[in-house]
Design an enzyme around this catalytic site. Structure first.
Site, PDB file in Angstrom:
ATOM      1  N   TYR A 141       0.822  -1.212   0.000  1.00 48.00           N
ATOM      2  CA  TYR A 141       0.000   0.000   0.000  1.00 48.00           C
ATOM      3  C   TYR A 141       0.863   1.272   0.000  1.00 48.00           C
ATOM      4  O   TYR A 141       0.673   2.143  -0.856  1.00 48.00           O
ATOM      5  CB  TYR A 141      -0.958  -0.019   1.188  1.00 48.00           C
ATOM      6  CG  TYR A 141      -1.997   1.083   1.153  1.00 48.00           C
ATOM      7  CD1 TYR A 141      -3.123   0.983   0.332  1.00 48.00           C
ATOM      8  CD2 TYR A 141      -1.860   2.226   1.936  1.00 48.00           C
ATOM      9  CE1 TYR A 141      -4.070   1.986   0.295  1.00 48.00           C
ATOM     10  CE2 TYR A 141      -2.812   3.234   1.896  1.00 48.00           C
ATOM     11  CZ  TYR A 141      -3.906   3.112   1.083  1.00 48.00           C
ATOM     12  OH  TYR A 141      -4.837   4.113   1.043  1.00 48.00           O
ATOM     13  N   GLU A 148       1.694   6.429  -6.949  1.00 51.69           N
ATOM     14  CA  GLU A 148       0.599   7.233  -7.493  1.00 51.69           C
ATOM     15  C   GLU A 148       0.893   8.719  -7.341  1.00 51.69           C
ATOM     16  O   GLU A 148       0.694   9.510  -8.277  1.00 51.69           O
ATOM     17  CB  GLU A 148      -0.714   6.866  -6.783  1.00 51.69           C
ATOM     18  CG  GLU A 148      -1.204   5.459  -7.080  1.00 51.69           C
ATOM     19  CD  GLU A 148      -2.397   5.070  -6.214  1.00 51.69           C
ATOM     20  OE1 GLU A 148      -3.104   5.986  -5.736  1.00 51.69           O
ATOM     21  OE2 GLU A 148      -2.618   3.867  -6.017  1.00 51.69           O
TER      22      GLU A 148
END
Length: 222
Positions: A141, A148
């Site tokens: 994560y 991102e």
């Protein structure tokens, strides 16, 4: 019929993400450069990530027990990166090392997740897969999120210059919208808070899953 459909959907998505990961690293191991990774996986990435929109429908129709809002936010964040950074034009987000970082994290997390969902339809819960499902995110994560953020950041100069998705005055509707400013808002306002909320949510799920597993093992021992 529902179980058959979910097996087909989840297994297909798992194969798709595995193919993306294999394409990336076979390419790099053969001496391919990072700046040529995106064209190699572009079409398959588009299909696999856009296909995740169906999971929102699954949650809404109660086909699966996932919370609608959580599912929506998880899918939306990736779609914004895909359509709002990678696919808006030939910009630096496509050639940066963080692209490989992000796609690696996405692929591994989805291979684990879709494998888990597939075997669940057969009432099977392999211990190793169960552990990966509820522990892998602890590394994947943060790696995916920073990828991102990096992809958005790398696209910002191109977005500022070319103004995609931007509406400027004057116009008939008398409205204005700047995707450049919106990306900055996402980076500074949405990601810090959203990442904390999602990570906390997944940690809570991890505690529940392992507590349930321990209780089942204790009951079996009795």
């Amino acid at each position: 019929m529902k179980s058959l459909y979910l097996v087909l959907y989840n297994s297909s998505m798992c194969v798709g993400w595995a193919a993306i990961l294999a394409k990336i690293y076979m390419h790099l191991l053969k001496g391919g450069t990072i700046d040529t990774v995106y064209p190699l996986v572009e079409k398959l990435l588009l299909v696999c990530q856009t296909g995740a929109v169906i999971e929102i429908v699954h949650a809404m129709l109660k086909i699966v027990p996932s919370p609608v809002m959580t599912t929506f936010l998880q899918v939306l964040s990736r779609l914004l990166v895909l359509y709002g950074a990678l696919r808006i034009g030939d910009n630096p987000s496509r050639t940066s090392p963080v692209l490989v970082q992000m796609l690696t994290a996405w692929s591994l997390s989805e291979i684990i997740r879709y494998s888990f969902y597939t075997v669940n339809q057969f009432d099977k819960k392999p211990k190793a897969l169960n552990w990966l499902r509820y522990s892998g995110f602890m590394i994947l994560y943060p790696v995916g999120i920073t990828g991102e953020v990096g992809s958005f950041y790398n696209a910002l100069p191109w977005i500022k210059e070319n103004k995609p998705w931007t509406v400027e005055l004057p116009n008939k509707l008398n409205i204005t919208f700047s995707w450049y400013n919106c990306v900055w808002f996402i980076l500074l306002g949405i990601y810090p808070y959203g990442s904390y909320v999602m990570y906390s949510y997944m940690l809570a799920n991890r505690r529940k899953a392992f507590a349930k597993e321990a209780a089942a093992a204790k009951q079996k021992a009795l």
